[in-house]
Design an enzyme around this catalytic site. Sequence first.
Site, PDB file in Angstrom:
ATOM      1  N   GLY A 105       0.206 -13.214   7.697  1.00 45.09           N
ATOM      2  CA  GLY A 105       0.061 -11.813   8.085  1.00 45.09           C
ATOM      3  C   GLY A 105      -1.247 -11.581   8.824  1.00 45.09           C
ATOM      4  N   GLY A 137      -2.312  -8.558  10.037  1.00 48.46           N
ATOM      5  CA  GLY A 137      -2.749  -7.166  10.050  1.00 48.46           C
ATOM      6  C   GLY A 137      -4.217  -7.124   9.644  1.00 48.46           C
ATOM      7  N   ASP A 157      -2.332   6.435   0.211  1.00 44.56           N
ATOM      8  CA  ASP A 157      -1.446   5.334   0.620  1.00 44.56           C
ATOM      9  C   ASP A 157       0.029   5.573   0.335  1.00 44.56           C
ATOM     10  OD1 ASP A 157      -3.590   3.929   1.524  1.00 44.56           O
ATOM     11  OD2 ASP A 157      -3.251   2.136   0.288  1.00 44.56           O
ATOM     12  N   GLY A 216     -10.142   2.851  -7.384  1.00 41.96           N
ATOM     13  CA  GLY A 216      -8.896   2.375  -6.771  1.00 41.96           C
ATOM     14  C   GLY A 216      -9.045   1.072  -6.017  1.00 41.96           C
ATOM     15  N   THR A 217      -8.033   0.788  -5.209  1.00 38.59           N
ATOM     16  CA  THR A 217      -8.014  -0.438  -4.406  1.00 38.59           C
ATOM     17  C   THR A 217      -9.275  -0.528  -3.569  1.00 38.59           C
ATOM     18  OG1 THR A 217      -5.611  -0.267  -4.235  1.00 38.59           O
ATOM     19  CG2 THR A 217      -6.707  -1.666  -2.615  1.00 38.59           C
ATOM     20  N   GLU A 259       1.725 -15.285  11.778  1.00 40.55           N
ATOM     21  CA  GLU A 259       2.113 -13.879  11.957  1.00 40.55           C
ATOM     22  C   GLU A 259       3.522 -13.817  12.525  1.00 40.55           C
ATOM     23  OE1 GLU A 259       0.972 -10.568  11.445  1.00 40.55           O
ATOM     24  OE2 GLU A 259       2.959 -10.238  12.326  1.00 40.55           O
ATOM     25  N   HIS A 304     -31.098   4.379  25.079  1.00 37.69           N
ATOM     26  CA  HIS A 304     -31.250   3.007  25.568  1.00 37.69           C
ATOM     27  C   HIS A 304     -32.343   2.289  24.779  1.00 37.69           C
ATOM     28  CE1 HIS A 304     -31.382  -0.351  28.340  1.00 37.69           C
ATOM     29  NE2 HIS A 304     -32.706  -0.246  28.356  1.00 37.69           N
ATOM     30  N   GLY A 345      -0.347   8.126 -15.706  1.00 36.08           N
ATOM     31  CA  GLY A 345       0.174   9.491 -15.602  1.00 36.08           C
ATOM     32  C   GLY A 345       1.560   9.527 -14.984  1.00 36.08           C
ATOM     33  N   LYS A 365     -16.161  -5.676   2.618  1.00 33.05           N
ATOM     34  CA  LYS A 365     -17.244  -5.449   3.585  1.00 33.05           C
ATOM     35  C   LYS A 365     -18.566  -6.027   3.080  1.00 33.05           C
ATOM     36  CE  LYS A 365     -14.165  -4.288   5.196  1.00 33.05           C
ATOM     37  NZ  LYS A 365     -12.771  -3.883   4.932  1.00 33.05           N
TER      38      LYS A 365
HETATM   39  C1  LIG Z   1      -8.459  -6.070   1.206  1.00 36.36           C
HETATM   40  C2  LIG Z   1      -8.398  -4.643   1.630  1.00 36.36           C
HETATM   41  C3  LIG Z   1      -9.380  -4.146   2.436  1.00 36.36           C
HETATM   42  C4  LIG Z   1      -9.337  -2.818   2.851  1.00 36.36           C
HETATM   43  N1  LIG Z   1     -10.332  -2.359   3.650  1.00 36.36           N
HETATM   44  C5  LIG Z   1     -10.288  -1.088   4.069  1.00 36.36           C
HETATM   45  C6  LIG Z   1     -11.336  -0.576   4.874  1.00 36.36           C
HETATM   46  O1  LIG Z   1     -12.304  -1.264   5.191  1.00 36.36           O
HETATM   47  N2  LIG Z   1     -11.268   0.703   5.269  1.00 36.36           N
HETATM   48  C7  LIG Z   1     -10.209   1.515   4.924  1.00 36.36           C
HETATM   49  O2  LIG Z   1     -10.186   2.676   5.320  1.00 36.36           O
HETATM   50  N3  LIG Z   1      -9.204   1.052   4.148  1.00 36.36           N
HETATM   51  C8  LIG Z   1      -9.232  -0.213   3.712  1.00 36.36           C
HETATM   52  N4  LIG Z   1      -8.238  -0.670   2.896  1.00 36.36           N
HETATM   53  C9  LIG Z   1      -7.168   0.265   2.486  1.00 36.36           C
HETATM   54  C10 LIG Z   1      -7.654   1.165   1.338  1.00 36.36           C
HETATM   55  O3  LIG Z   1      -8.093   0.374   0.278  1.00 36.36           O
HETATM   56  C11 LIG Z   1      -6.555   2.100   0.900  1.00 36.36           C
HETATM   57  O4  LIG Z   1      -6.064   2.811   2.022  1.00 36.36           O
HETATM   58  C12 LIG Z   1      -7.068   3.089  -0.124  1.00 36.36           C
HETATM   59  O5  LIG Z   1      -7.577   2.447  -1.262  1.00 36.36           O
HETATM   60  C13 LIG Z   1      -5.953   4.044  -0.532  1.00 36.36           C
HETATM   61  O6  LIG Z   1      -6.472   4.986  -1.410  1.00 36.36           O
HETATM   62  P1  LIG Z   1      -5.561   5.710  -2.498  1.00 36.36           P
HETATM   63  O7  LIG Z   1      -6.489   6.586  -3.260  1.00 36.36           O
HETATM   64  O8  LIG Z   1      -4.372   6.304  -1.846  1.00 36.36           O
HETATM   65  O9  LIG Z   1      -4.997   4.544  -3.431  1.00 36.36           O
HETATM   66  P2  LIG Z   1      -5.723   3.436  -4.286  1.00 36.36           P
HETATM   67  O10 LIG Z   1      -7.057   3.122  -3.773  1.00 36.36           O
HETATM   68  O11 LIG Z   1      -4.747   2.329  -4.399  1.00 36.36           O
HETATM   69  O12 LIG Z   1      -5.943   4.111  -5.702  1.00 36.36           O
HETATM   70  C14 LIG Z   1      -4.872   4.475  -6.514  1.00 36.36           C
HETATM   71  C15 LIG Z   1      -5.396   4.754  -7.911  1.00 36.36           C
HETATM   72  O13 LIG Z   1      -4.338   5.289  -8.681  1.00 36.36           O
HETATM   73  C16 LIG Z   1      -4.339   4.705  -9.964  1.00 36.36           C
HETATM   74  N5  LIG Z   1      -2.964   4.807 -10.437  1.00 36.36           N
HETATM   75  C17 LIG Z   1      -1.850   4.257  -9.915  1.00 36.36           C
HETATM   76  N6  LIG Z   1      -0.763   4.683 -10.596  1.00 36.36           N
HETATM   77  C18 LIG Z   1      -1.218   5.512 -11.559  1.00 36.36           C
HETATM   78  C19 LIG Z   1      -0.596   6.278 -12.565  1.00 36.36           C
HETATM   79  N7  LIG Z   1       0.740   6.341 -12.698  1.00 36.36           N
HETATM   80  N8  LIG Z   1      -1.366   7.005 -13.411  1.00 36.36           N
HETATM   81  C20 LIG Z   1      -2.706   7.006 -13.270  1.00 36.36           C
HETATM   82  N9  LIG Z   1      -3.345   6.315 -12.324  1.00 36.36           N
HETATM   83  C21 LIG Z   1      -2.606   5.589 -11.484  1.00 36.36           C
HETATM   84  C22 LIG Z   1      -4.845   3.300  -9.751  1.00 36.36           C
HETATM   85  O14 LIG Z   1      -5.421   2.798 -10.949  1.00 36.36           O
HETATM   86  C23 LIG Z   1      -5.886   3.530  -8.653  1.00 36.36           C
HETATM   87  O15 LIG Z   1      -7.150   3.808  -9.220  1.00 36.36           O
HETATM   88  C24 LIG Z   1      -8.268  -1.982   2.439  1.00 36.36           C
HETATM   89  C25 LIG Z   1      -7.263  -2.478   1.602  1.00 36.36           C
HETATM   90  C26 LIG Z   1      -7.323  -3.793   1.198  1.00 36.36           C
HETATM   91  C27 LIG Z   1      -6.250  -4.310   0.287  1.00 36.36           C
END
Ligand SMILES: Cc1cc2nc3c(=O)[nH]c(=O)nc-3n(C[C@H](O)[C@H](O)[C@H](O)COP(=O)(O)OP(=O)(O)OC[C@H]3O[C@@H](n4cnc5c(N)ncnc54)[C@H](O)[C@@H]3O)c2cc1C
Length: 476
Positions: free
Chosen positions: A190, A192, A321, A46-47, A213, A455, A121, A57
Amino acid sequence: MAETNPETIYDVAVIGGGPAGYTAAIRGAEYGLKVALIDASPRLGGTCLLVGCVPTKALLFNAELWDYLKEAEEFGFKGVDARTLDWGAVMARKNAIVTKHVNGLQFLMRKHKIALFSGFGRVTGGAKDVVHSVEVESNRVKSPVKAKNVVLATGSEAKLLPGLKADETILTNIEILSLSAPPKSLIVIGAGAVGVEFASIFRSFGTEVAILEFLPRMVAVEDEEISKELARVFRKRGIETSTGAKVEKVEKTADGVRVSYTDANGNAQVKEAEKVLVAVGRGPLTSGIGLEKTKVELERGFVKVGEAQETAEPGVYAIGDIVAGLPQLAHVGAMSGMVAMAKIAGRYYRPVRRDRIPSCTYTDPQIGSAGLTESQAKEKGHEVKVGKFPFAGNSKATIVGSHDGFVKVVTDAKYGEILGVHIIGPQATELIAEAVAVMELEGTVDHLMFTIHAHPTLSEAMLDGYAAVEGMAINA
Ligand SMILES: Cc1cc2nc3c(=O)[nH]c(=O)nc-3n(C[C@H](O)[C@H](O)[C@H](O)COP(=O)(O)OP(=O)(O)OC[C@H]3O[C@@H](n4cnc5c(N)ncnc54)[C@H](O)[C@@H]3O)c2cc1C
């Protein structure tokens, strides 16, 4: 890709293989459930793993080392040339880290005998005879996956400003992670977590960075004093920040990009740079996945859930998310997945508590916080007592050459219960783990003032922070 026997009925089908989905799938298998995991991307993670937490990181670690190398002589290293950055090697290392962990996930799927389906899916409606059907589409071929429960974990994507499209100049978190060189100048829209992290990283690599911001302060979800300290250190590092800035227009120019905005005083302003990063939040990926055929309720696109992550459609859960009211963090997604699976397996679980979530921002200096900010605690009617300890008084902070920041402890004056801890400074993202454990166990200042911290460590700043609530820090 798993065998698609349409007659197989899984206990759970998880849609989405990010940290929420893959964690849920593994935990489900650990409970002995028959699990299918469906992901649209050719690589799991994922993301977070592919274009978020992990690659950023990795770059931040390079940035930190690079900053140390700039001070090499102070550490007694002569002849270190901190001018020749091999960006290709930096990117290759980052990519290798991602690939290693993508492969690790593939291994875990095999180890736990999770059936992996590659494709998009979507649910096809409510359950029929207690069995749901998920349609998986790959190369225009649709195959059904049947399961007694469905866990939605489709994640989020970067929002862009109206009319903008990401490319090699207008960047989101995806494009900025594969630049061929650090840009000479970067405007970050932004402030954030995502915006300030990239601002911090690229500043270390020599980029001129300006942040715009809209809100009155940076990292607005944090305690106000944390925002102030980050702004102070960023200024010192040469990062220019304009808060209260409303971006009106982003246009491409011959050399890059021009951003027009109205500043906090209502004056029209223009800034130019080689690249612009749009980091104005992330929208949930909940359209096109069949939810309109179910009873699942949405709130501005986010899925509404109960305390076990269950939606209004029986047998359908949502995690990560896409969930309404939870911060978009990988560890929150992972924990919400574990809660959903415990519920499905009929095992013990504790709901995700909003006030027990470590929130980490990986900038230099780092931010780690949990629980209530000082103003939130006051708004909730607590009689608040605060302790603050600066890293300037901590010997390990001196050893690692990182004196900015502080530990701020927010307590309830009556019982001394810790309501919130807010850290900005070295390793804040590691130190916050202690505070979360303390709050889980309803720790009090009296108790923590007599808890031995080794310490010399940065964690001693926590001890001094707790003692500071009683005005009794030793090192300040
Ligand atoms: C630049 C950046 C840095 C970040 N750094 C951090 C950090 O250091 N620490 C932290 O805790 N969070 C961090 N985050 C946030 C974190 O990445 C997300 O909170 C996290 O990835 C969410 O997980 P998720 O599994 O809900 O979704 P995602 O990671 O977005 O994964 C969703 C998955 O679903 C799949 N998908 C989507 N739709 C479908 C579908 N219909 N059918 C099949 N598959 C599908 C996608 O291919 C993907 O693999 C960061 C985000 C960004 C953008």
